[in-house]
Design a protein around this motif. Structure first.
Motif, PDB file in Angstrom:
ATOM      1  N   VAL A  82     -26.583  18.876  24.412  1.00 61.72           N
ATOM      2  CA  VAL A  82     -25.502  18.547  25.348  1.00 61.72           C
ATOM      3  C   VAL A  82     -24.446  19.644  25.308  1.00 61.72           C
ATOM      4  O   VAL A  82     -24.007  20.158  26.349  1.00 61.72           O
ATOM      5  N   ASN A  83     -24.028  20.013  24.095  1.00 65.03           N
ATOM      6  CA  ASN A  83     -23.026  21.071  23.966  1.00 65.03           C
ATOM      7  C   ASN A  83     -23.529  22.392  24.550  1.00 65.03           C
ATOM      8  O   ASN A  83     -22.793  23.125  25.215  1.00 65.03           O
ATOM      9  N   GLU A  84     -24.802  22.686  24.271  1.00 60.97           N
ATOM     10  CA  GLU A  84     -25.368  23.953  24.748  1.00 60.97           C
ATOM     11  C   GLU A  84     -25.526  23.964  26.266  1.00 60.97           C
ATOM     12  O   GLU A  84     -25.271  24.964  26.924  1.00 60.97           O
ATOM     13  N   LEU A 377     -34.891  27.901  20.849  1.00 63.47           N
ATOM     14  CA  LEU A 377     -35.693  29.109  20.727  1.00 63.47           C
ATOM     15  C   LEU A 377     -34.885  30.333  21.134  1.00 63.47           C
ATOM     16  O   LEU A 377     -35.065  31.414  20.583  1.00 63.47           O
ATOM     17  N   ARG A 378     -34.024  30.155  22.090  1.00 68.56           N
ATOM     18  CA  ARG A 378     -33.186  31.271  22.536  1.00 68.56           C
ATOM     19  C   ARG A 378     -32.090  31.567  21.518  1.00 68.56           C
ATOM     20  O   ARG A 378     -31.743  32.723  21.281  1.00 68.56           O
ATOM     21  N   ARG A 379     -31.570  30.524  20.894  1.00 65.27           N
ATOM     22  CA  ARG A 379     -30.406  30.686  20.026  1.00 65.27           C
ATOM     23  C   ARG A 379     -30.778  31.054  18.591  1.00 65.27           C
ATOM     24  O   ARG A 379     -30.086  31.842  17.950  1.00 65.27           O
ATOM     25  N   PHE A 380     -31.859  30.470  18.080  1.00 62.87           N
ATOM     26  CA  PHE A 380     -32.236  30.703  16.699  1.00 62.87           C
ATOM     27  C   PHE A 380     -33.062  31.989  16.571  1.00 62.87           C
ATOM     28  O   PHE A 380     -33.856  32.319  17.455  1.00 62.87           O
ATOM     29  N   PRO A 381     -32.923  32.714  15.450  1.00 61.77           N
ATOM     30  CA  PRO A 381     -33.646  33.985  15.264  1.00 61.77           C
ATOM     31  C   PRO A 381     -35.093  33.757  14.810  1.00 61.77           C
ATOM     32  O   PRO A 381     -35.481  34.087  13.687  1.00 61.77           O
ATOM     33  N   ILE A 382     -35.919  33.203  15.679  1.00 65.58           N
ATOM     34  CA  ILE A 382     -37.293  32.849  15.348  1.00 65.58           C
ATOM     35  C   ILE A 382     -38.228  34.019  15.677  1.00 65.58           C
ATOM     36  O   ILE A 382     -38.111  34.655  16.715  1.00 65.58           O
ATOM     37  N   ASP A 383     -39.177  34.283  14.768  1.00 64.32           N
ATOM     38  CA  ASP A 383     -40.136  35.377  14.951  1.00 64.32           C
ATOM     39  C   ASP A 383     -41.528  34.901  15.307  1.00 64.32           C
ATOM     40  O   ASP A 383     -42.354  35.696  15.784  1.00 64.32           O
ATOM     41  N   VAL A 405     -51.714  24.803  24.697  1.00 63.33           N
ATOM     42  CA  VAL A 405     -51.900  25.975  23.846  1.00 63.33           C
ATOM     43  C   VAL A 405     -51.636  27.256  24.639  1.00 63.33           C
ATOM     44  O   VAL A 405     -50.970  28.180  24.157  1.00 63.33           O
ATOM     45  N   THR A 406     -52.142  27.304  25.865  1.00 65.76           N
ATOM     46  CA  THR A 406     -51.897  28.467  26.725  1.00 65.76           C
ATOM     47  C   THR A 406     -50.399  28.693  26.915  1.00 65.76           C
ATOM     48  O   THR A 406     -49.901  29.821  26.784  1.00 65.76           O
ATOM     49  N   SER A 407     -49.670  27.624  27.202  1.00 66.14           N
ATOM     50  CA  SER A 407     -48.223  27.727  27.425  1.00 66.14           C
ATOM     51  C   SER A 407     -47.493  28.169  26.169  1.00 66.14           C
ATOM     52  O   SER A 407     -46.551  28.973  26.239  1.00 66.14           O
ATOM     53  N   CYS A 408     -47.905  27.647  25.009  1.00 68.05           N
ATOM     54  CA  CYS A 408     -47.249  28.018  23.753  1.00 68.05           C
ATOM     55  C   CYS A 408     -47.430  29.504  23.464  1.00 68.05           C
ATOM     56  O   CYS A 408     -46.481  30.190  23.050  1.00 68.05           O
ATOM     57  N   ILE A 409     -48.647  30.014  23.683  1.00 67.99           N
ATOM     58  CA  ILE A 409     -48.904  31.435  23.441  1.00 67.99           C
ATOM     59  C   ILE A 409     -48.105  32.299  24.415  1.00 67.99           C
ATOM     60  O   ILE A 409     -47.486  33.303  24.024  1.00 67.99           O
ATOM     61  N   GLN A 410     -48.086  31.901  25.668  1.00 68.13           N
ATOM     62  CA  GLN A 410     -47.331  32.655  26.663  1.00 68.13           C
ATOM     63  C   GLN A 410     -45.832  32.619  26.358  1.00 68.13           C
ATOM     64  O   GLN A 410     -45.132  33.633  26.504  1.00 68.13           O
ATOM     65  N   LEU A 411     -45.333  31.446  25.940  1.00 64.90           N
ATOM     66  CA  LEU A 411     -43.921  31.327  25.592  1.00 64.90           C
ATOM     67  C   LEU A 411     -43.582  32.232  24.410  1.00 64.90           C
ATOM     68  O   LEU A 411     -42.547  32.909  24.422  1.00 64.90           O
ATOM     69  N   ALA A 412     -44.441  32.232  23.389  1.00 61.92           N
ATOM     70  CA  ALA A 412     -44.197  33.078  22.224  1.00 61.92           C
ATOM     71  C   ALA A 412     -44.112  34.540  22.636  1.00 61.92           C
ATOM     72  O   ALA A 412     -43.172  35.257  22.260  1.00 61.92           O
ATOM     73  N   HIS A 413     -45.075  35.001  23.422  1.00 57.72           N
ATOM     74  CA  HIS A 413     -45.099  36.412  23.806  1.00 57.72           C
ATOM     75  C   HIS A 413     -43.945  36.769  24.743  1.00 57.72           C
ATOM     76  O   HIS A 413     -43.390  37.876  24.665  1.00 57.72           O
ATOM     77  N   ALA A 414     -43.568  35.839  25.607  1.00 58.98           N
ATOM     78  CA  ALA A 414     -42.466  36.111  26.536  1.00 58.98           C
ATOM     79  C   ALA A 414     -41.126  36.234  25.818  1.00 58.98           C
ATOM     80  O   ALA A 414     -40.188  36.858  26.333  1.00 58.98           O
ATOM     81  N   ASN A 416     -40.903  37.486  22.649  1.00 60.43           N
ATOM     82  CA  ASN A 416     -41.112  38.466  21.575  1.00 60.43           C
ATOM     83  C   ASN A 416     -41.423  37.810  20.236  1.00 60.43           C
ATOM     84  O   ASN A 416     -40.951  38.257  19.171  1.00 60.43           O
ATOM     85  N   MET A 417     -42.194  36.750  20.252  1.00 57.86           N
ATOM     86  CA  MET A 417     -42.624  36.092  19.031  1.00 57.86           C
ATOM     87  C   MET A 417     -44.143  36.197  18.902  1.00 57.86           C
ATOM     88  O   MET A 417     -44.853  36.389  19.891  1.00 57.86           O
ATOM     89  N   SER A 418     -44.609  36.023  17.682  1.00 57.58           N
ATOM     90  CA  SER A 418     -46.050  35.935  17.435  1.00 57.58           C
ATOM     91  C   SER A 418     -46.503  34.491  17.595  1.00 57.58           C
ATOM     92  O   SER A 418     -45.740  33.561  17.337  1.00 57.58           O
ATOM     93  N   ALA A 419     -47.764  34.310  18.004  1.00 53.06           N
ATOM     94  CA  ALA A 419     -48.340  32.969  18.140  1.00 53.06           C
ATOM     95  C   ALA A 419     -49.420  32.794  17.070  1.00 53.06           C
ATOM     96  O   ALA A 419     -50.315  33.625  16.945  1.00 53.06           O
TER      97      ALA A 419
END
Length: 475
Positions: A82-84, A377-383, A405-414, A416-419
């Motif tokens: 809500v705050n965000e 995901l945008r705010r936290f420094p996740i790799d 699974v397809t969406s998770c992999i695409q989200l990770a790569h978009a 700059n994270m590893s899946a």
């Protein structure tokens, strides 16, 4: 007592202002100051010190008249979103509306408090636990009703924990059990209430004995680590390991984490246990590096609980282990569940920022099963995003799981994270992950978790870009 409001807070403030230097109204000023010190300025509810004071009084009175005092702790689910998403002013309005609804739902004898952030508490006397559960259900219903905030309509929920005070109970004791219950409600999916009963067992039995055994296991090296390899799907090579703790119990044999981790969290031993795991995993990394100086550095992943994540000393514990064993921070990955991020997002953000600044990699474990917002995901420094095994299980047989699974992999790569895919058990699943561009994989297709000694064959280089079975990798 449930009728405390922001208006009473403002009136108290006016009494203080009028009473300064004005002898006739000094008594009113002193009373107003006492009110200010024990109440929350945003909602007008009792604050934490005021609540503890009222709780002690009720506990003392209950001993005299033999009534039963119970405490409900309530957290608004996903309040950070809500705050965000709408801003702090909207978040404040949500808190004011929630406070009003809580006060309007409980009895006139109840004390309603805002303890901190979006955490509220209610203390009252109850005929029995069933009566308190009815109140908890009413509170959930009150907060489930839509809230109109500006141009937005919000559908919120809450997690509630309840504990009834026992004979001779302290304020800290009953509050601690209520906190345990609310944390369990969050783990079980939120928008629910849980009850934590007072212990009625003999001090030499049950929970206290188990706690003593686990404490001794940590101190006497009854714990040990198993390791599950993670494979780099770009080249087929072993990339690193996930460290998984086991308890070599003297009577019950080798115990999986499911047999003791929840109890460790409830009993407060998860912090020393977690510190032991971090140090032991880093020590094993250092040992592998020393034994084979020409070998590529070994990456290690370690699971971190929500309680550890909110421990202000976590970064120091990690730093100490890395420095003690001379291991580079970039070779250590800490895995945190989505749920852990939402327990106390602000505290989690501070800790994760410190760990990231050290160079430690951060991973969201069991991704897709929790309640994290894309804002997190945008705010936290996740790799790294680690896709939950439940989706991998249906990857080749369920179109929805394949899409997730397809969406998770695409989200990770978009972002700059590893899946990472966990729970890979078949060659078909591995083929599908290769086609989707997943980065790393682990699971029984390769091997079950093993001891450090059993892992030696995994360090032998293998041909690149091949789908290798466990036999091929270790043979």
């Amino acid at each position: 007592m449930a009728g405390h409001s922001a208006r009473s807070y403002v009136l108290a403030l006016e009494d203080v202002r009028r009473g300064i230097g004005d002898q006739p109204t000094r008594a009113a000023a002193e009373a107003g100051l006492a009110h200010l010190m024990s109440h929350d300025p945003l909602t007008g509810l009792v604050n934490r010190p005021g609540f503890l004071s009222d709780l002690w009084v009720l506990l003392a009175e209950s001993s005299a008249n033999q009534s039963s005092v119970g405490v409900l702790i309530l957290d608004i689910d996903h309040f950070m979103a809500v705050n965000e998403g709408l801003g702090v002013a909207a978040g404040d309005e949500v808190l004011r509306i929630a406070a009003w609804r809580l006060g309007s739902t409980v009895s006139n004898t109840a004390v309603v408090a805002r303890l901190d952030g979006d955490e509220f508490a209610v203390v009252d006397t109850y005929a029995d636990t069933a009566a308190a559960c009815q109140v908890a259900a009413s509170l959930l219903a009150a907060l489930n009703a839509p809230m109109i905030i500006g141009d937005s309509t919000l559908d919120l929920s809450a997690s509630i924990g309840f504990a009834m005070a026992g004979p001779g109970d302290t304020a800290d004791g009953v509050l601690g059990r209520a906190t345990t219950a609310v944390n369990r409600a969050k783990k079980l999916g939120r928008n629910r209430f849980e009850v934590e009963l007072a212990s009625t067992t003999d001090p030499t039995d049950g929970r206290l004995r188990r706690r003593s055994e686990l404490r001794q296991a940590i101190d006497d090296d009854e714990l040990l680590l198993f390791y599950q390899p993670q494979i780099d799907l770009a080249n087929g090579q072993m990339s690193g390991f996930e460290a998984l703790v086991r308890w070599d119990h003297p009577d019950r044999g080798l115990l999986d984490p499911a047999a003791f981790i929840d109890f460790a969290e409830e009993s407060g031993l998860i912090l020393p246990l977690g510190a032991w795991v971090i140090n032991a995993a880093v020590a094993q990394q250092a040992d592998w590096h020393r034994s084979s100086p020409g070998r590529a550095p070994v990456r290690m992943s370690v699971n971190i609980s929500a309680i550890q994540l909110n421990d202000p000393h976590l970064a120091d514990i990690v730093t100490s282990a890395l420095e003690r064993h001379k291991v580079a921070a970039g070779l250590l990955t800490l895995e945190i569940t989505e749920t852990a991020l939402t327990v106390d997002p602000e505290s989690a953000l501070r800790t994760l920022n410190m760990l990231s600044a050290l160079g430690v990699r951060l991973s969201i474990d069991d991704f897709g099963t929790g309640h994290s917002s894309l804002v997190y995901l945008r705010r936290f420094p996740i790799d790294e995003l680690k896709i939950d095994r439940s989706f991998i299980a249906g990857l080749t047989s369920d179109t929805k799981d394949h899409a997730i699974v397809t969406s998770c992999i695409q989200l990770a790569h978009a972002t700059n994270m590893s899946a990472v895919a966990e729970g890979v058990e078949t060659a078909d699943q591995l083929e599908a992950l290769l086609e989707l561009g997943c980065d790393l994989a682990q699971g029984y297709f390769y091997t079950r978790p093993m001891t450090a000694v059993d892992l030696e064959p995994w360090f032998v280089p293998r041909p690149d870009n091949q789908i290798l079975s466990r036999q091929q990798l270790t043979g």
